[in-house]
Design a protein around this motif. Structure first.
Motif, PDB file in Angstrom:
ATOM      1  N   ASN A 296       0.759  -1.207   0.051  1.00 61.49           N
ATOM      2  CA  ASN A 296      -0.102   0.008  -0.121  1.00 61.49           C
ATOM      3  C   ASN A 296       0.878   1.144  -0.031  1.00 61.49           C
ATOM      4  O   ASN A 296       1.355   1.539   0.951  1.00 61.49           O
ATOM      5  CB  ASN A 296      -0.781   0.071   1.205  1.00 61.49           C
ATOM      6  CG  ASN A 296      -1.943   1.199   1.049  1.00 61.49           C
ATOM      7  OD1 ASN A 296      -1.805   1.987   0.358  1.00 61.49           O
ATOM      8  ND2 ASN A 296      -3.027   0.976   1.820  1.00 61.49           N
ATOM      9  N   SER A 298      -0.511   4.387  -1.092  1.00 61.92           N
ATOM     10  CA  SER A 298      -1.558   5.393  -1.288  1.00 61.92           C
ATOM     11  C   SER A 298      -1.048   6.688  -0.900  1.00 61.92           C
ATOM     12  O   SER A 298      -0.553   6.734   0.198  1.00 61.92           O
ATOM     13  CB  SER A 298      -2.773   4.973  -0.478  1.00 61.92           C
ATOM     14  OG  SER A 298      -3.250   3.818  -0.878  1.00 61.92           O
ATOM     15  N   ILE A 319      -2.127  -1.194  -3.697  1.00 60.11           N
ATOM     16  CA  ILE A 319      -2.974   0.176  -3.524  1.00 60.11           C
ATOM     17  C   ILE A 319      -1.915   1.191  -3.664  1.00 60.11           C
ATOM     18  O   ILE A 319      -1.244   1.406  -3.146  1.00 60.11           O
ATOM     19  CB  ILE A 319      -3.676  -0.020  -2.270  1.00 60.11           C
ATOM     20  CG1 ILE A 319      -4.574  -1.040  -2.071  1.00 60.11           C
ATOM     21  CG2 ILE A 319      -4.448   1.345  -2.191  1.00 60.11           C
ATOM     22  CD1 ILE A 319      -5.093  -1.262  -0.693  1.00 60.11           C
ATOM     23  N   GLU A 321      -3.589   4.395  -4.783  1.00 61.51           N
ATOM     24  CA  GLU A 321      -4.698   5.267  -4.625  1.00 61.51           C
ATOM     25  C   GLU A 321      -4.184   6.563  -4.312  1.00 61.51           C
ATOM     26  O   GLU A 321      -3.458   6.700  -3.498  1.00 61.51           O
ATOM     27  CB  GLU A 321      -5.999   5.016  -3.671  1.00 61.51           C
ATOM     28  CG  GLU A 321      -6.928   6.007  -3.695  1.00 61.51           C
ATOM     29  CD  GLU A 321      -8.266   5.643  -3.024  1.00 61.51           C
ATOM     30  OE1 GLU A 321      -8.715   6.457  -2.433  1.00 61.51           O
ATOM     31  OE2 GLU A 321      -8.204   4.491  -2.552  1.00 61.51           O
ATOM     32  N   LEU A 341      -6.560  -7.661  -6.530  1.00 62.61           N
ATOM     33  CA  LEU A 341      -6.798  -6.280  -6.442  1.00 62.61           C
ATOM     34  C   LEU A 341      -5.878  -5.274  -6.712  1.00 62.61           C
ATOM     35  O   LEU A 341      -4.763  -5.461  -6.306  1.00 62.61           O
ATOM     36  CB  LEU A 341      -7.395  -6.095  -4.847  1.00 62.61           C
ATOM     37  CG  LEU A 341      -8.234  -4.626  -4.599  1.00 62.61           C
ATOM     38  CD1 LEU A 341      -9.137  -4.681  -3.686  1.00 62.61           C
ATOM     39  CD2 LEU A 341      -7.006  -3.632  -4.550  1.00 62.61           C
ATOM     40  N   ASN A 343      -5.883  -0.998  -7.149  1.00 59.41           N
ATOM     41  CA  ASN A 343      -6.399   0.336  -6.824  1.00 59.41           C
ATOM     42  C   ASN A 343      -5.403   1.407  -7.447  1.00 59.41           C
ATOM     43  O   ASN A 343      -4.518   1.487  -6.656  1.00 59.41           O
ATOM     44  CB  ASN A 343      -6.705   0.295  -5.415  1.00 59.41           C
ATOM     45  CG  ASN A 343      -7.501   1.437  -5.104  1.00 59.41           C
ATOM     46  OD1 ASN A 343      -7.986   2.233  -6.053  1.00 59.41           O
ATOM     47  ND2 ASN A 343      -8.211   1.526  -3.924  1.00 59.41           N
ATOM     48  N   LYS A 345      -7.008   4.308  -8.052  1.00 64.79           N
ATOM     49  CA  LYS A 345      -8.173   5.362  -7.944  1.00 64.79           C
ATOM     50  C   LYS A 345      -7.451   6.725  -7.649  1.00 64.79           C
ATOM     51  O   LYS A 345      -6.292   6.781  -6.742  1.00 64.79           O
ATOM     52  CB  LYS A 345      -9.093   5.143  -6.805  1.00 64.79           C
ATOM     53  CG  LYS A 345     -10.060   6.306  -6.775  1.00 64.79           C
ATOM     54  CD  LYS A 345     -10.869   5.851  -5.574  1.00 64.79           C
ATOM     55  CE  LYS A 345     -11.879   7.018  -5.380  1.00 64.79           C
ATOM     56  NZ  LYS A 345     -13.219   6.672  -4.147  1.00 64.79           N
ATOM     57  N   THR A 365     -10.513  -7.334  -8.818  1.00 62.97           N
ATOM     58  CA  THR A 365     -11.014  -5.788  -8.788  1.00 62.97           C
ATOM     59  C   THR A 365     -10.168  -5.121  -9.245  1.00 62.97           C
ATOM     60  O   THR A 365      -8.869  -4.999  -8.971  1.00 62.97           O
ATOM     61  CB  THR A 365     -11.174  -5.606  -7.359  1.00 62.97           C
ATOM     62  OG1 THR A 365     -12.252  -6.429  -6.590  1.00 62.97           O
ATOM     63  CG2 THR A 365     -11.636  -3.858  -7.174  1.00 62.97           C
ATOM     64  N   ASN A 367      -9.620  -0.776 -10.020  1.00 63.35           N
ATOM     65  CA  ASN A 367     -10.298   0.497  -9.725  1.00 63.35           C
ATOM     66  C   ASN A 367      -9.373   1.601 -10.542  1.00 63.35           C
ATOM     67  O   ASN A 367      -8.113   1.599 -10.019  1.00 63.35           O
ATOM     68  CB  ASN A 367     -10.211   0.679  -8.102  1.00 63.35           C
ATOM     69  CG  ASN A 367     -11.189   1.931  -8.005  1.00 63.35           C
ATOM     70  OD1 ASN A 367     -11.448   2.788  -9.050  1.00 63.35           O
ATOM     71  ND2 ASN A 367     -11.674   2.200  -6.667  1.00 63.35           N
TER      72      ASN A 367
END
Length: 604
Positions: A296, A298, A319, A321, A341, A343, A345, A365, A367
């Motif tokens: 992660n 993010s 992730i 994001e 997953l 991400n 975003k 998933t 995103n």
């Protein structure tokens, strides 16, 4: 016992509310229903600390009987540091019955992870080889742990304090000999004095203020068994080889480094969480992380590209994001066989995805919401057979790839705000002499009819007209929710009437929509507010069951076919007021005055 007897329903005994707690406490502390006036504030504080647990209310109330105010204050201060032994002794019965691994899980959560997402903690504990699926289940079953509606792990304050007291009792005076450290003053004491030992398994430094903390890697030299480490906002200087090689979880929010040092040995790491960091590049060359499953980064606004992942074969979640400077996703992402997953975003400078991502057979998933410069998806995206959820709101995607219909497991697709060329200003089109076509984007390929598992589709604000919907759109046999709000339809495509499971239809702010006709009989919810050109709604009576209709601010509405057969009945139940709909004849006298109030009536 209940399971063996085949009991299907169980009643969960709730804690006492504040009034009940205060009354029970008062009976034991004052031998009366309510506290003595001068003790009211202190009684409220004690009740707030106990949190509705009858056992603790009785024990503490009895221990404070006939005590002075000074003694009350002293007891309350002591409780916040050292829990009452009589209460802890009874609560500990459940803890003592756990096996070694279950005790470790309980103590990790009590000290570090209360309020944290269950799935996140599950991956951390799995990296520690604690078998969290069964372990968490046992803790929940024994009421030592709960999971709230947001999937966060929760624990009663007294049970939490019991766990922390168990840790404190192992080494009351020597902080460096405790197996878990979480109180920031204790942690700073150990790290600044370099008194940590091999007994320390977990250490969390989460400061209550935004002060900068500078520490030396030398402080970790003796912590050979450290597996859990959180050092948010800390500046570390020294040789990174001194950091424990057995770390399973590293949480370093606001990390000041531009990249991870090459001598930072993290081969055992399962979860790397570096949100809001200053990192420009996670690692420069291929790094071997054979156990890393969760990454992660993010809101690391300096990150320009994702890392080379060839040395991270087991990565399941990545992730990125809010990484607003990210321009590139490394092509190695297509070689990951466990990624479920991704991400991205809010990565507003990302312009394309690597073609290799289409090779991902495990990704469920994806995103891409808010990737405003992303204009297209890889042509072979349809070969990502495991994909279940694709979110691409507010992107610049002009057309989905022709292979898109091969995504037979896709359940959720959101494309809100994907206007493609239509997002150009009307002034620029006028100056170039280009008149808008009936559907300049052609966002949906004909192959979309192959999405046999699709349940939710959001096409709001995509500048679509009726000819922008493929003729065989009605073959989406699993579609339950459809959002076509803020589009340019004059009327709904006829193929919509063939959607057999459509339950929720949203048409809000379709300013050009003139009529709504031939709705599927399965529809239960219709939202068509602010459709300022809407004049007619047909065949309401064909729908089997309505739960919600909204036609507010549809000022040109003059006809609702079937309205005379629609009756509203409001009944009162134990749960409140319930609005029901019945079919009969001549219920309302249809008039222009009624239509003026009708949208308001439907809304309420």
């Amino acid at each position: 016992m209940l399971t063996l007897l085949g009991v299907n329903e169980k009643y969960e005994v709730e804690e006492l509310n504040h009034e009940e707690s205060l009354q029970l406490f008062s009976w034991h502390a004052f031998r009366m229903t309510n506290p003595v006036e001068e003790y009211l504030k202190l009684s409220t504080d004690v009740v707030g600390y106990v949190g509705g647990l009858p056992l603790a209310l009785e024990v503490l109330g009895s221990s404070l009987l006939r005590r002075s105010i000074i003694e009350w204050k002293s007891t309350l201060e002591k409780l916040q540091k050292v829990p009452d032994k009589q209460i802890q002794g009874k609560l500990r019965i459940s803890f003592d019955s756990l096996d070694v691994t279950e005790k470790d899980i309980f103590l990790d959560i009590a000290c570090f992870f209360i309020g944290t997402d269950k799935e996140y903690v599950n991956r951390v504990l799995d990296g520690c080889c604690f078998f969290p699926d069964i372990g968490l289940s046992i803790l929940i079953q024994r009421s030592l742990l709960t999971v709230n509606e947001r999937n966060e792990l929760r624990m009663h304050d007294l049970i939490r304090d019991m766990g922390r007291e168990i840790v404190r009792e192992e080494s009351p005076n020597d902080l460096g000999e405790r197996n878990r450290l979480w109180f920031h003053e204790d942690v700073l004491n150990v790290l600044r004095k370099h008194t940590g030992t091999k007994a320390v398994q977990g250490l969390v430094l989460n400061l209550p203020t935004l002060e900068d903390v500078h520490l030396e890697t030398e402080a970790f030299r003796e912590m050979k068994n450290l597996r859990l480490l959180q050092i948010d906002g800390v500046y570390l200087k020294g040789c990174y080889e001194l950091l424990p090689k057995e770390l399973k979880w590293l949480c370093w929010h606001k990390c000041p480094l531009q990249f991870l040092p090459p001598n930072f040995q993290l081969e055992s790491l399962a979860v790397l969480d570096m949100q809001h960091s200053h990192v420009k590049q996670v690692w420069r060359e291929i790094k071997i992380f054979n156990k890393l499953k969760f990454l992660n980064m993010s809101n690391s606004i300096n990150l320009t590209k994702s890392p080379n992942l060839l040395g991270v074969p087991l990565l399941e979640i990545m992730i990125l994001e809010g990484c607003t400077s990210l321009t590139e996703i490394h092509e190695s992402i297509g070689h990951l066989k466990s990624l479920v997953l991704l991400n991205l975003k809010g990565c507003k400078n990302l312009r394309h995805l690597p073609i290799s991502i289409s090779n991902s057979k495990s990704l469920e998933t994806l995103n891409l919401s808010g990737c405003s410069k992303l204009t297209m998806l890889p042509e072979d995206l349809g070969y990502m057979m495991a994909l279940r959820e694709l979110r691409a709101d507010k992107t610049a995607i002009k057309r989905l790839p022709s292979s898109f219909g091969l995504l037979t497991n896709l359940q959720t697709l959101t494309l809100s705000g994907c206007k493609g060329k239509a997002s150009e200003s009307w002034i620029s089109r006028l100056l170039s002499g280009i008149l808008p076509s009936s559907n300049p984007t052609n966002l949906l390929p004909a192959s979309i009819s192959g999405l046999c598992s699709l349940r939710e589709l959001d096409l709001s604000d995509c500048n679509l007209r009726e000819d922008g919907i493929p003729i065989d759109f009605g073959s989406l046999s699993s579609l339950e929710e459809l959002d076509l709000s803020s589009n340019s339809f004059l009327k709904l495509p006829t193929c919509m009437s063939r959607l057999p499971k459509l339950a929720k239809l949203r048409l809000n702010d379709c300013k050009s929509l003139q009529s709504i006709a031939e709705l599927p009989t399965s529809v239960t919810e219709l939202k068509a507010a602010r459709c300022t050109s809407l004049e007619r709604v047909s065949n309401l009576f064909n729908v089997k069951r309505w739960s919600s209709i909204s036609l507010s601010e549809c000022n040109k509405l003059v006809e609702i076919q079937g309205l005379e057969k629609l009756q509203f009945a409001i009944t009162h139940t134990d749960e409140g007021y319930n609005v029901s709909y019945f079919f009969s004849k001549n219920i309302f006298q249809v008039s222009s005055l009624f239509f003026f109030f009708f949208p308001f009536l439907l809304t309420i």
